[in-house]
Design an enzyme around this catalytic site. Sequence first.
Site, PDB file in Angstrom:
ATOM      1  N   THR A   6      14.272  14.711  16.596  1.00 50.92           N
ATOM      2  CA  THR A   6      13.675  14.914  17.923  1.00 50.92           C
ATOM      3  C   THR A   6      14.088  13.737  18.801  1.00 50.92           C
ATOM      4  OG1 THR A   6      11.625  13.920  17.057  1.00 50.92           O
ATOM      5  CG2 THR A   6      11.705  16.323  17.219  1.00 50.92           C
ATOM      6  N   ARG A  74       5.747   9.261   7.088  1.00 50.95           N
ATOM      7  CA  ARG A  74       5.509   7.811   7.114  1.00 50.95           C
ATOM      8  C   ARG A  74       6.300   7.178   5.984  1.00 50.95           C
ATOM      9  NH1 ARG A  74      -1.062   7.100   7.502  1.00 50.95           N
ATOM     10  NH2 ARG A  74      -1.264   6.806   9.760  1.00 50.95           N
ATOM     11  N   VAL A  75       7.584   6.987   6.214  1.00 48.40           N
ATOM     12  CA  VAL A  75       8.420   6.438   5.151  1.00 48.40           C
ATOM     13  C   VAL A  75       9.336   5.353   5.706  1.00 48.40           C
ATOM     14  CG1 VAL A  75       8.393   8.470   3.669  1.00 48.40           C
ATOM     15  CG2 VAL A  75      10.108   8.287   5.472  1.00 48.40           C
ATOM     16  N   LYS A 126       0.933   9.317  15.164  1.00 48.88           N
ATOM     17  CA  LYS A 126       2.276   8.814  14.855  1.00 48.88           C
ATOM     18  C   LYS A 126       2.856   8.037  16.030  1.00 48.88           C
ATOM     19  CE  LYS A 126       6.126   8.074  12.791  1.00 48.88           C
ATOM     20  NZ  LYS A 126       7.030   9.059  12.229  1.00 48.88           N
ATOM     21  N   ASN A 130       3.855   3.700  16.123  1.00 49.57           N
ATOM     22  CA  ASN A 130       5.134   3.076  16.456  1.00 49.57           C
ATOM     23  C   ASN A 130       5.115   2.387  17.818  1.00 49.57           C
ATOM     24  OD1 ASN A 130       6.361   3.664  14.035  1.00 49.57           O
ATOM     25  ND2 ASN A 130       7.136   5.635  14.721  1.00 49.57           N
ATOM     26  N   ARG A 133       3.716  -1.053  17.243  1.00 47.02           N
ATOM     27  CA  ARG A 133       4.733  -1.977  16.731  1.00 47.02           C
ATOM     28  C   ARG A 133       5.651  -2.454  17.862  1.00 47.02           C
ATOM     29  NH1 ARG A 133       4.800  -4.337  11.997  1.00 47.02           N
ATOM     30  NH2 ARG A 133       6.999  -3.933  11.618  1.00 47.02           N
ATOM     31  N   HIS A 164      -4.133 -19.513  13.050  1.00 45.78           N
ATOM     32  CA  HIS A 164      -5.418 -18.990  13.525  1.00 45.78           C
ATOM     33  C   HIS A 164      -5.784 -17.787  12.667  1.00 45.78           C
ATOM     34  CE1 HIS A 164      -8.439 -17.117  16.067  1.00 45.78           C
ATOM     35  NE2 HIS A 164      -8.445 -18.193  16.862  1.00 45.78           N
ATOM     36  N   ARG A 166      -7.274 -15.094  13.184  1.00 50.01           N
ATOM     37  CA  ARG A 166      -7.235 -13.753  13.782  1.00 50.01           C
ATOM     38  C   ARG A 166      -5.964 -13.534  14.610  1.00 50.01           C
ATOM     39  NH1 ARG A 166     -12.138 -15.651  13.587  1.00 50.01           N
ATOM     40  NH2 ARG A 166     -12.016 -16.725  15.606  1.00 50.01           N
ATOM     41  N   GLY A 177      15.006  -2.277  16.446  1.00 53.00           N
ATOM     42  CA  GLY A 177      15.926  -1.356  15.795  1.00 53.00           C
ATOM     43  C   GLY A 177      15.203  -0.281  15.018  1.00 53.00           C
ATOM     44  N   CYS A 180      12.813   4.918  14.656  1.00 58.06           N
ATOM     45  CA  CYS A 180      11.579   5.405  15.280  1.00 58.06           C
ATOM     46  C   CYS A 180      11.085   4.547  16.442  1.00 58.06           C
ATOM     47  CB  CYS A 180      10.472   5.485  14.231  1.00 58.06           C
ATOM     48  SG  CYS A 180      10.855   6.584  12.851  1.00 58.06           S
TER      49      CYS A 180
END
Length: 215
Positions: A6, A74-75, A126, A130, A133, A164, A166, A177, A180
């Site tokens: 996609t 999720r791989v 999903k 991403n 991230r 720290h 937290r 890169g 996803c």
Amino acid sequence: IICVPTPIRYELENKPDLRFIEAAISEMAPLLESGNLVMLESTVPVGTIDFIETKLMEKGVDTSSINIAYCPERVLPGNIMFEMVNNDRIIGGINTRSTMAAAEVYGMICKGSIFETTAKTAELCKLAENSFRDINIAFSNELSLICDKEKIDVTSLINLANKHPRVDILNPGIGVGGHCIPVDPWFLISNYPEYSALINTARSVNTAKTEWVID
């Protein structure tokens, strides 16, 4: 189980390209029988499961007699077989019956936990993973630019900041890169431009970081 590319149509203002999903639906529609389960694993915009149901109905499929659900893959490339079995999975169907049918199938192969929800929630989950991230990497990439400007070692800075309890800053890189993370945020930006300013900025930061490294 549909797991096809996609991609993003960059020439069309970063719009998602669902042509491969449509092609898969067209091929499977004549073969579907009552009680069958149609699963989608490809990363998609929110609402794609509803889109699949509509397309199947247009091709004469009685969607009330089949199950349709979404379970994002999720791989990690290089560790796919292990993670396919051991990772937790999120499953959402067009109705409760579809969700339960899909959970039963994935329960045969998954040692990780299976969490049942709605199709739209699973689709958004999903994209959220991403995009999270991407945003965090953008922060570390911006820090690297600031450190370069001030002649500070960014690795040492991040190590100190992470003392720290937290704080957990990621390492910067040459952008972002993988298959996803550079792509999936566009599914949110495209559908919700008025609500995705931060996500859009992260995409700009990480793309610019690559250009900065090249320069």
